[in-house]
Design an enzyme around this catalytic site. Structure first.
Site, PDB file in Angstrom:
ATOM      1  N   ASP A 102       0.833  -1.198   0.000  1.00 30.94           N
ATOM      2  CA  ASP A 102       0.000   0.000   0.000  1.00 30.94           C
ATOM      3  C   ASP A 102       0.876   1.260   0.000  1.00 30.94           C
ATOM      4  OD1 ASP A 102      -2.209  -1.596   0.159  1.00 30.94           O
ATOM      5  OD2 ASP A 102      -2.497  -1.327   2.317  1.00 30.94           O
TER       6      ASP A 102
HETATM    7  N1  URA Z   1      -1.325  -5.406   4.631  1.00 31.26           N
HETATM    8  C1  URA Z   1      -1.770  -4.135   4.491  1.00 31.26           C
HETATM    9  O1  URA Z   1      -2.757  -3.742   5.103  1.00 31.26           O
HETATM   10  N2  URA Z   1      -1.076  -3.319   3.656  1.00 31.26           N
HETATM   11  C2  URA Z   1       0.031  -3.697   2.982  1.00 31.26           C
HETATM   12  O2  URA Z   1       0.622  -2.905   2.252  1.00 31.26           O
HETATM   13  C3  URA Z   1       0.474  -5.017   3.143  1.00 31.26           C
HETATM   14  C4  URA Z   1      -0.229  -5.859   3.966  1.00 31.26           C
END
Ligand code: URA
Length: 258
Positions: A102
């Site tokens: 993310d």
């Molecule tokens: N879980 C999440 O919430 N975000 C990420 O980027 C990776 C795993």
């Protein structure tokens, strides 16, 4: 280029031999066994003979990358935000990422030149553990965290078992380490929310056998071919064109050319 010509070009045999191999069902393109030599291969097609990649195909390469927060893991962002691929060091060839992190997640992102390798590594069935260090606002005890070990369904989405431990409390936050094998969309944040926590820092510290280690933010480090082969195992190594036989043939072709 017609398939028999492509095989002959790779230095494996004559065009006539290649046609015979095709009739014998020894040749596949993108996983489909050919039944006729009247097939044209396109750039990027995966051609195998007896399950082995053609030696002219570049061996897949893999890098560890320390993704900084604030970059989108996408080749183009409709909102115009800066992407991981725009931020990578210039010497890197064109790569794709193994899954995504993310926008505000930091840490280990694997990058590869090979789509088949990326798809394989991001499959939950590969079963590699992805370990995260998580800073979250709120309080929790180990007994509640242990609920994650049984798996959890949130808003109709089932999340598999997750290993979780509390590392320490810091002001209004807790630091946790979570290990999961699926990598579903926003998995860590959703699981934390379900336990009453709000994630405010998320760092992936390992992905299967590959660790972030002391790689500085924004830096890349290539995984040696020997290490990659060891970690992928013999079958996948052959399928992806990393076998020593393919490398020997590739090297021999290189010598002939020079
Ligand atoms: N879980 C999440 O919430 N975000 C990420 O980027 C990776 C795993």
């Amino acid at each position: 280029m017609r398939i028999a010509k492509a095989i002959a070009h790779a230095g494996l045999c004559s065009r006539r031999d290649a046609e015979r191999w095709i009739e014998q069902g020894r040749v596949a393109v993108n996983g489909t066994v050919l039944v006729t030599p009247a097939h044209v291969v396109k750039p990027g097609d995966k051609v195998t003979v007896d399950g082995m990649m053609l030696p002219e195909t570049e061996a897949p390469r893999l890098w560890r990358y320390h993704k900084p927060k604030g970059l989108v893991t996408s080749h183009k962002d409709p909102q115009g935000r800066k992407t991981v691929f725009e931020a990578l060091p210039e010497e890197l060839p064109r790569v794709i990422s193994v899954g995504r992190l993310d926008l505000n997640t930091e840490g280990l992102l694997l990058l590869t030149t090979d789509g088949a390798l990326a798809r394989h590594l991001e499959l939950p069935s590969t079963g590699w553990l992805r370990r995260y260090r998580v800073r979250a606002h709120g309080r929790i005890g180990q007994a509640d965290l242990d609920k994650l070990a049984r798996g959890m369904t949130i808003d109709g989405v089932h999340y598999g078992p997750v290993e979780a431990r509390i590392d320490r409390a810091q002001g209004g936050n807790v630091w946790l380490t979570l290990g999961l094998r699926e990598g579903k969309n926003r998995e860590v944040k959703r699981l934390a929310e379900a336990l009453g926590l709000t994630v405010n820092r998320l760092i992936r510290v390992s992905f299967g056998p590959f660790a972030l280690g002391d790689l500085a933010s924004g830096q890349v480090s290539e995984v040696k071919q020997r290490v990659l082969k060891e970690q992928l195992g013999a079958k996948l190594t052959a399928e992806l064109g990393l076998s020593s036989e393919n490398q020997r043939l590739r090297a021999a072709r290189g010598q002939r050319k020079s």
